[in-house]
Design an enzyme around this catalytic site. Structure first.
Site, PDB file in Angstrom:
ATOM      1  N   ARG A   1      35.276  47.547  27.015  1.00 46.30           N
ATOM      2  CA  ARG A   1      34.431  48.166  28.055  1.00 46.30           C
ATOM      3  C   ARG A   1      32.965  48.207  27.621  1.00 46.30           C
ATOM      4  O   ARG A   1      32.068  48.292  28.447  1.00 46.30           O
ATOM      5  CB  ARG A   1      34.950  49.570  28.414  1.00 46.30           C
ATOM      6  CG  ARG A   1      34.126  50.262  29.492  1.00 46.30           C
ATOM      7  CD  ARG A   1      34.889  51.345  30.237  1.00 46.30           C
ATOM      8  NE  ARG A   1      35.591  52.250  29.374  1.00 46.30           N
ATOM      9  CZ  ARG A   1      35.020  53.201  28.638  1.00 46.30           C
ATOM     10  NH1 ARG A   1      33.717  53.380  28.667  1.00 46.30           N
ATOM     11  NH2 ARG A   1      35.758  53.983  27.865  1.00 46.30           N
TER      12      ARG A   1
ATOM     13  N   TYR B   1      26.800  42.968  53.759  1.00 43.75           N
ATOM     14  CA  TYR B   1      28.253  42.922  53.545  1.00 43.75           C
ATOM     15  C   TYR B   1      28.861  44.297  53.883  1.00 43.75           C
ATOM     16  O   TYR B   1      28.304  45.334  53.496  1.00 43.75           O
ATOM     17  CB  TYR B   1      28.522  42.517  52.089  1.00 43.75           C
ATOM     18  CG  TYR B   1      29.942  42.756  51.657  1.00 43.75           C
ATOM     19  CD1 TYR B   1      30.995  42.128  52.322  1.00 43.75           C
ATOM     20  CD2 TYR B   1      30.238  43.616  50.609  1.00 43.75           C
ATOM     21  CE1 TYR B   1      32.300  42.358  51.946  1.00 43.75           C
ATOM     22  CE2 TYR B   1      31.548  43.842  50.226  1.00 43.75           C
ATOM     23  CZ  TYR B   1      32.572  43.213  50.906  1.00 43.75           C
ATOM     24  OH  TYR B   1      33.864  43.448  50.541  1.00 43.75           O
TER      25      TYR B   1
ATOM     26  N   ASP C   1      20.608  41.423  46.857  1.00 46.81           N
ATOM     27  CA  ASP C   1      21.931  40.816  46.733  1.00 46.81           C
ATOM     28  C   ASP C   1      21.752  39.324  47.020  1.00 46.81           C
ATOM     29  O   ASP C   1      21.465  38.927  48.147  1.00 46.81           O
ATOM     30  CB  ASP C   1      22.894  41.470  47.744  1.00 46.81           C
ATOM     31  CG  ASP C   1      24.325  40.966  47.581  1.00 46.81           C
ATOM     32  OD1 ASP C   1      24.497  39.784  47.213  1.00 46.81           O
ATOM     33  OD2 ASP C   1      25.261  41.743  47.842  1.00 46.81           O
TER      34      ASP C   1
ATOM     35  N   LYS D   1      32.227  34.814  44.631  1.00 45.11           N
ATOM     36  CA  LYS D   1      31.886  33.810  45.636  1.00 45.11           C
ATOM     37  C   LYS D   1      31.459  32.495  44.969  1.00 45.11           C
ATOM     38  O   LYS D   1      32.190  31.983  44.148  1.00 45.11           O
ATOM     39  CB  LYS D   1      30.822  34.384  46.570  1.00 45.11           C
ATOM     40  CG  LYS D   1      31.169  35.787  47.099  1.00 45.11           C
ATOM     41  CD  LYS D   1      32.422  35.733  47.956  1.00 45.11           C
ATOM     42  CE  LYS D   1      32.741  37.007  48.689  1.00 45.11           C
ATOM     43  NZ  LYS D   1      32.868  38.232  47.901  1.00 45.11           N
TER      44      LYS D   1
END
Ligand SMILES: Cc1ncc(COP(=O)(O)O)c(C=O)c1O
Length: 394
Positions: free
Chosen positions: A60, A113, A185, A210
């Site tokens: 992490r 989005y 974005d 994507k």
């Protein structure tokens, strides 16, 4: 390995961040499928926790598979640094929480989005952050929406799903004159077609799910920006815990190697499909920045080098016509998402923008006869033939 001398996109994505495995010499990196890393001594444990020396502690906090993708993304966006995360939503939420606090105000737009919209509209108010949604293609509207407590302007350009284009340079100037951070974005454009940081943005976020990975097999996200911004984001990220799996980072690194080739083809196929549909009798309107009648075509030509594989198409008719076209496709798959090798088709109000309230759908131009077409990299003749037969009345 220092790859700063690489200039071309294809060389960058193939070589940047790649180091032969130090133990075996393997050219393809291993998958560091481990949660934790051994410390050579207790003193090194102290050093690493206090930020001295290179090394790994706990996945992490970082994993060697992340660094390969981060180096590529930083190079592609012409940034100092990048951070990979578990999804585009992890990237956006982490970037926002690293940039704002309770009581702050955000300016954004409704044609974003649906997940991003939900974050701003439903979740952030619960932690004391309010968002104004404007028509961000109008720079004056963006400026007029700024309050004394505005700390972030969040822009998607081109926007999802209506492919509107915002003037990133002009909005960056407005933001910086007031000490506001511009977060962009860049999922739809990708750094192949647009580099927001070079236009003045402070932070870029991506859904790596994507185009960047490009194969519909990895959920991933990224934040890209200056070393200082990424250092702040890392602190938030470690607390929120939206980290990527090592194996997904490895797959993403492999997917990235064909990024340049895939994007060139997405651009070609997207333009060809847009031109085909623009003159189709069953189509009312095509939204694609590469078409001369797109309202921001001139801006898109200045700010972008290509227009990608996603287009929004308003069909003549209503739900019955939309159902008929979506149910007839053969090569296209009815599925959400975009930016992958295979062509996908969806109706935004049925899926991704289903939960966006009507008033904001109207503001964003998200009509019910709108379909979103994510053109893949198949042969263009097959893509066009499939759309042609799906649009036919027989
Ligand atoms: C423009 C844009 N940003 C962010 C996201 C969220 O990314 P993810 O699904 O990887 O969380 C998406 C997903 O469709 C998107 O289209």
């Amino acid at each position: 390995m220092n790859n700063n001398w690489l200039r071309g996109i294809n060389s960058t994505v193939i070589h940047t961040g790649e180091v032969p495995d130090p133990i075996t010499g393997a050219v393809v990196p291993p998958i560091y499928q481990t949660t934790t890393f051994a410390f050579p001594s207790n003193e090194t444990m102290w050093d690493l926790m206090e930020g001295r020396g290179g090394g790994f502690i706990y996945t992490r906090y970082g994993n060697p598979n992340y660094g390969m993708v981060e180096a590529k993304l930083a190079a592609l966006e012409e940034a100092e640094s990048a951070l990979v995360l578990a999804s585009g939503m992890a990237a956006t939420s982490t970037a926002i929480l690293a940039s704002a606090k309770a009581g702050d105000h955000i300016v954004s737009h409704a044609d974003i989005y649906g997940g991003n919209f939900g974050l701003f509209y439903e979740l952030l108010p619960k932690v004391g952050m309010e968002t104004s949604f404007v028509d961000a293609t109008d720079v004056e509207e963006v400026e007029a929406a700024i309050h004394p407590n505005t700390t972030i302007i969040f822009i998607e350009s081109p926007s999802n799903p209506t492919l509107r284009v915002c003037d990133l340079g002009a909005i960056a100037q407005i933001a910086h004159a007031r000490g506001i951070r511009l977060i962009v974005d860049n999922t739809f454009a990708t750094p192949y077609n647009q580099r927001p940081l070079t236009l003045g943005a402070d932070v870029v976020v991506h859904s790596g799910t994507k185009y960047l990975n490009g194969h519909s097999d990895v959920m991933a996200g990224a934040i890209v920006g200056s070393t200082a911004i990424i250092a702040d984001a890392v602190q938030v990220f470690r607390k929120l815990g939206g980290n990527l799996n090592a194996i997904d980072a490895w797959l993403w690194n492999r997917g990235m190697k064909t990024f340049g080739l895939r994007m060139a083809r997405h651009n070609q196929n997207g333009q060809a499909v847009a031109e085909f549909l623009a003159s189709h009798p069953r189509v009312d309107r095509v939204h694609y920045p590469g078409l001369p009648d797109h309202p921001q075509h001139a801006l898109a030509q200045r700010q972008m080098r290509g227009f990608g594989g996603v287009l929004a198409v308003e069909l003549r008719g209503g739900q019955a016509e939309v159902n008929a076209v979506l149910n007839r496709v053969r090569l296209f798959t009815r599925a959400v998402s975009l930016g992958s090798v295979e062509s996908l088709i969806t109706q935004p109000v049925a899926a991704v923008h289903h939960n966006v309230p009507e008033q904001y759908r109207r503001l964003g131009g998200i009509t019910s006869n709108l379909i979103r077409i994510a053109v893949g990299i198949e042969d263009i003749e097959d893509i066009v033939a499939d759309l042609d037969q799906a649009l036919s009345r027989e």
